[in-house]
Motif scaffolding. Structure first.
Motif, PDB file in Angstrom:
ATOM      1  N   ARG A  79      -5.708  -4.297  -5.439  1.00 28.14           N
ATOM      2  CA  ARG A  79      -4.667  -4.004  -4.436  1.00 28.14           C
ATOM      3  C   ARG A  79      -5.234  -4.200  -3.028  1.00 28.14           C
ATOM      4  O   ARG A  79      -4.590  -4.796  -2.158  1.00 28.14           O
ATOM      5  CB  ARG A  79      -4.162  -2.571  -4.630  1.00 28.14           C
ATOM      6  CG  ARG A  79      -3.080  -2.180  -3.677  1.00 28.14           C
ATOM      7  CD  ARG A  79      -2.579  -0.780  -3.935  1.00 28.14           C
ATOM      8  NE  ARG A  79      -3.642   0.226  -3.840  1.00 28.14           N
ATOM      9  CZ  ARG A  79      -3.456   1.531  -3.910  1.00 28.14           C
ATOM     10  NH1 ARG A  79      -2.232   1.996  -4.101  1.00 28.14           N
ATOM     11  NH2 ARG A  79      -4.469   2.369  -3.816  1.00 28.14           N
ATOM     12  N   GLU A 129      -7.189  -0.705  -8.120  1.00 29.14           N
ATOM     13  CA  GLU A 129      -7.257  -0.305  -6.709  1.00 29.14           C
ATOM     14  C   GLU A 129      -7.987  -1.371  -5.878  1.00 29.14           C
ATOM     15  O   GLU A 129      -7.594  -1.681  -4.759  1.00 29.14           O
ATOM     16  CB  GLU A 129      -7.916   1.067  -6.579  1.00 29.14           C
ATOM     17  CG  GLU A 129      -6.982   2.163  -7.084  1.00 29.14           C
ATOM     18  CD  GLU A 129      -7.589   3.563  -7.030  1.00 29.14           C
ATOM     19  OE1 GLU A 129      -6.821   4.519  -7.221  1.00 29.14           O
ATOM     20  OE2 GLU A 129      -8.807   3.695  -6.810  1.00 29.14           O
ATOM     21  N   ASP A 177       0.499   5.422  -5.628  1.00 22.79           N
ATOM     22  CA  ASP A 177      -0.038   5.488  -6.977  1.00 22.79           C
ATOM     23  C   ASP A 177       0.925   4.955  -8.044  1.00 22.79           C
ATOM     24  O   ASP A 177       0.504   4.582  -9.132  1.00 22.79           O
ATOM     25  CB  ASP A 177      -0.443   6.929  -7.300  1.00 22.79           C
ATOM     26  CG  ASP A 177      -1.662   6.948  -8.197  1.00 22.79           C
ATOM     27  OD1 ASP A 177      -2.603   6.163  -7.923  1.00 22.79           O
ATOM     28  OD2 ASP A 177      -1.655   7.710  -9.186  1.00 22.79           O
ATOM     29  N   VAL A 220      -0.228   1.623  -8.927  1.00 25.21           N
ATOM     30  CA  VAL A 220      -1.491   1.602  -9.668  1.00 25.21           C
ATOM     31  C   VAL A 220      -1.260   2.015 -11.128  1.00 25.21           C
ATOM     32  O   VAL A 220      -1.737   1.345 -12.057  1.00 25.21           O
ATOM     33  CB  VAL A 220      -2.523   2.534  -8.984  1.00 25.21           C
ATOM     34  CG1 VAL A 220      -3.813   2.591  -9.788  1.00 25.21           C
ATOM     35  CG2 VAL A 220      -2.794   2.060  -7.560  1.00 25.21           C
ATOM     36  N   LEU A 263       0.839  -1.213   0.000  1.00 16.36           N
ATOM     37  CA  LEU A 263       0.000   0.000   0.000  1.00 16.36           C
ATOM     38  C   LEU A 263       0.866   1.253   0.000  1.00 16.36           C
ATOM     39  O   LEU A 263       0.534   2.265  -0.622  1.00 16.36           O
ATOM     40  CB  LEU A 263      -0.945  -0.015   1.207  1.00 16.36           C
ATOM     41  CG  LEU A 263      -1.964  -1.164   1.211  1.00 16.36           C
ATOM     42  CD1 LEU A 263      -2.803  -1.133   2.482  1.00 16.36           C
ATOM     43  CD2 LEU A 263      -2.874  -1.094  -0.014  1.00 16.36           C
ATOM     44  N   ARG A 322      -8.392   1.836 -13.454  1.00 18.39           N
ATOM     45  CA  ARG A 322      -7.973   2.199 -12.099  1.00 18.39           C
ATOM     46  C   ARG A 322      -8.823   1.556 -10.988  1.00 18.39           C
ATOM     47  O   ARG A 322      -8.263   0.971 -10.055  1.00 18.39           O
ATOM     48  CB  ARG A 322      -7.968   3.732 -11.973  1.00 18.39           C
ATOM     49  CG  ARG A 322      -7.687   4.249 -10.576  1.00 18.39           C
ATOM     50  CD  ARG A 322      -7.572   5.747 -10.546  1.00 18.39           C
ATOM     51  NE  ARG A 322      -6.314   6.197 -11.103  1.00 18.39           N
ATOM     52  CZ  ARG A 322      -5.166   6.285 -10.415  1.00 18.39           C
ATOM     53  NH1 ARG A 322      -5.132   5.966  -9.123  1.00 18.39           N
ATOM     54  NH2 ARG A 322      -4.075   6.692 -10.988  1.00 18.39           N
ATOM     55  N   PRO A 323     -10.171   1.635 -11.083  1.00 20.58           N
ATOM     56  CA  PRO A 323     -10.935   1.060  -9.949  1.00 20.58           C
ATOM     57  C   PRO A 323     -10.651  -0.430  -9.773  1.00 20.58           C
ATOM     58  O   PRO A 323     -10.609  -0.938  -8.652  1.00 20.58           O
ATOM     59  CB  PRO A 323     -12.399   1.290 -10.345  1.00 20.58           C
ATOM     60  CG  PRO A 323     -12.366   2.328 -11.411  1.00 20.58           C
ATOM     61  CD  PRO A 323     -11.043   2.250 -12.086  1.00 20.58           C
TER      62      PRO A 323
END
Ligand SMILES: NC(=O)C1=CN([C@@H]2O[C@H](COP(=O)(O)OP(=O)(O)OC[C@H]3O[C@@H](n4cnc5c(N)ncnc54)[C@H](OP(=O)(O)O)[C@@H]3O)[C@@H](O)[C@H]2O)C=CC1
Ligand SMILES: O=C(O)CCC(=O)C(=O)O
Length: 525
Positions: free
Chosen positions: A103, A100, A82, A85, A78, A96-97
């Motif tokens: 992750r 994310e 970014d 990502v 984490l 992206r969603p």
């Protein structure tokens, strides 16, 4: 964080000396920096030697240390922020969603395994105390615990660059079991792999663990992966990918002087059973939901609903109209790699060209890197006659099989290969028919779900992400959820071993405070 294109061999990071490759931006086909020179056989040898050297220390780490390590990996992933990502989006073409979310799932499953390690039931500690006065023969003192199997090879999957890759479910469950891990990165996302690999490497160091607990190797070809599976220090393999790749690795593992298990998750078409009353009540709504599941992630899920079974009627018509309308409007989506896109297109063309198949819908044409959705139909007799029709099309396309009645539906199910999931869409009036099919479904699949679709696997204690061959190489296991740890453990029994020599898990004072059974009964806690 700067990418350097380095293999991570224990605590070292060093560029390989073999042929180099670069990641490709999925959407544009442009090569991304840096290059990733492949690991040499000497690099691999060192990674396996370090893993073997780390094994006995790592597998005996106390629960708190090992759980803290898994949590540190999650935190470090984490912390990349970014950079992870954006690199992952570029390499995979996934939005992206999704990245994310993946992750978060990756961190979540590491934490789940930390909780499993702290709780301790996975050790299966059992004690059958000696019965010296038993007649006609005394019983010895018997104690059992499960230990880690040894260093594990993990192959990152192309379609889940985080949750099924360098620190994904296979790695998390192997580390939780006490196994060092050597990862062979998937060449479709090397930058993502390096970033995550460094997060794991950092956690190894900060937790004071032996460096060989984790290594990551890159390769432009297949020789390093094959040598990894063949290496005598490797005790088990975790893999998600194609049937061809999985079976090739299984053959190497089976041909070793000491064969080892390969836990391969491979192809699945995930039958969806639409029962008559459910179709009559809500055919259109199910059709819309099906199209959404089919097109998720460009259809690049092994849980993708690729086969629909239903009896013709107005309810099925409503389902098909709604699904076709949604798919016609569903934009083409970037696929993970040119190879996966080509394989998808070839699979679609093969089905489209089949004499007994009609095309019901197709999504809009997209760019070169993209795959378009498609829906096809055939009947049960044609499906039963040609095994080609049950081959996985890895992308957003599905085949509807019209079954003249529920007996024909049963015949199609009986003919299917092993699957990860089966979805049943039901109204209360369908329950009797569904009940009849459940024993057959239990034999064919790893997960049975009602009024939903298999995409989006929950990471939980009661999850099974597995199924009979070819869904996986070993239908007794799961690759998602806490039970995944079982793949990397084996039982050892200790007979009449003095307390001072017993592992802490089995000593009389229970210093690890593990849940244990005495004479088969759980100890009071
Ligand atoms: N059902 C599922 O869960 C999934 C299915 N697939 C299917 O797999 C196809 C290809 O996708 P991909 O993800 O690359 O899967 P692959 O099975 O081709 O590759 C997965 C990994 O295994 C390695 N590998 C494959 N074959 C061998 C071999 N014979 N010896 C040594 N290493 C090997 C690959 O290396 P290298 O790339 O160098 O070959 C890669 O690192 C897709 O089109 C799809 O059909 C893909 C993902 C998930
Ligand atoms: O649907 C999911 O969440 C997992 C699917 C999966 O394991 C895969 O596609 O390889």
């Amino acid at each position: 964080m700067t990418l350097r294109g380095e293999n991570l061999i224990g605590a070292e990071a060093r560029r390989g000396t073999e042929a180099a490759f670069r990641a490709v931006e999925a959407a544009t086909g442009e090569a991304l920096e840096p290059d990733f020179p492949g690991a040499s056989l000497a690099d691999l040898d060192r990674a396996c030697a370090l893993a073997e050297a780390a094994f006995d220390t790592y597998r005996e780490t106390d629960p708190e240390t090992r759980a803290g390590f898994l949590e540190a990996i999650a935190a470090n992933i984490l912390e990349i922020g970014d950079d992870l990502v954006t690199r992952c989006m570029a390499e995979t073409g996934l939005p992206r969603p999704r990245i994310e979310g993946e992750r978060a799932r990756t961190a979540g499953q590491l934490r789940l395994f930390a909780a499993v390690v702290r709780e301790g039931s996975y050790v299966e500690a059992r004690i059958d105390p000696a019965l010296p006065d038993r007649k006609p023969l005394p019983r010895p003192d018997l104690r059992l615990r499960r230990i880690a199997v040894g260093p594990v090879a993990v192959f990152g999957a192309s379609n889940f660059p985080l949750a099924f890759s360098v620190a994904g479910g296979d790695t998390a469950s192997a580390l939780a079991a006490g196994c060092p891990v050597v990862v062979k990165a998937h060449p479709a996302h090397p930058g993502t792999s390096e970033l995550v690999g460094r997060a794991v490497q950092k956690a190894v160091a900060s937790c004071g663990l032996p460096e060989g607990v984790f290594s990551l190797v890159f390769d432009a070809g297949q020789s390093i992966g094959q040598a990894l599976v063949a290496d005598p220090r490797i005790a088990a393999v975790g893999f998600t990918g194609s049937r061809r790749g999985g079976t090739a690795l299984m053959a190497i593992a089976a041909g070793r002087p000491a064969p080892i298990p390969v836990y391969a998750e491979m192809s699945s078409i995930n039958p969806v059973l639409l029962f008559p009353a459910a179709l009559a009540a809500r055919g259109a709504a199910i059709g819309k939901a099906f199209a959404a599941s089919l097109t998720l992630g460009a259809g690049q899920f092994c849980t993708n609903p690729g086969l629909i079974l239903a009896v013709p009627g107005p309810g099925l018509d409503a389902f098909l109209d709604a699904a076709a309308a949604a798919l016609r409007e569903s934009p083409a989506a970037t696929m993970l790699t040119p190879g996966i896109r080509d394989a998808y297109r070839a699979g679609v063309d093969r089905v489209a060209g089949h004499a007994a198949v009609t095309r019901l819908a197709e999504g809009p044409e997209g760019a070169a890197a993209q795959g378009r959705a498609a829906l096809f139909a055939t009947d049960a007799d044609a499906f039963l006659a040609d095994p080609v029709l049950q081959e996985e099309m890895f992308g957003a396309s599905a085949l509807v099989v019209r079954c003249r009645d529920l007996a024909a539906m049963r015949a199609v199910l009986a003919h299917l290969e092993g699957q990860l999931t089966a979805s049943l869409h039901l109204a209360p009036e369908d329950h009797a028919a569904a009940r009849e099919l459940l024993p057959l479904l239990e034999r064919r699949v790893g997960r049975i779900l009602v009024d939903g679709f298999g995409t989006g696997v929950e990471v939980a204690h009661a999850m099974v992400h597995g199924g009979p061959y070819p869904a996986t190489s070993d239908g007794r296991t799961t690759s998602v959820g806490s039970l995944a740890i079982d793949r990397f453990l084996r039982p050892v029994s200790y007979q009449d071993v003095p307390d001072a020599l017993l592992p802490a898990a089995l000593q009389a004072a229970n210093p690890l405070k593990l849940p244990r059974r005495t004479d088969g009964i759980p100890d009071p806690r």
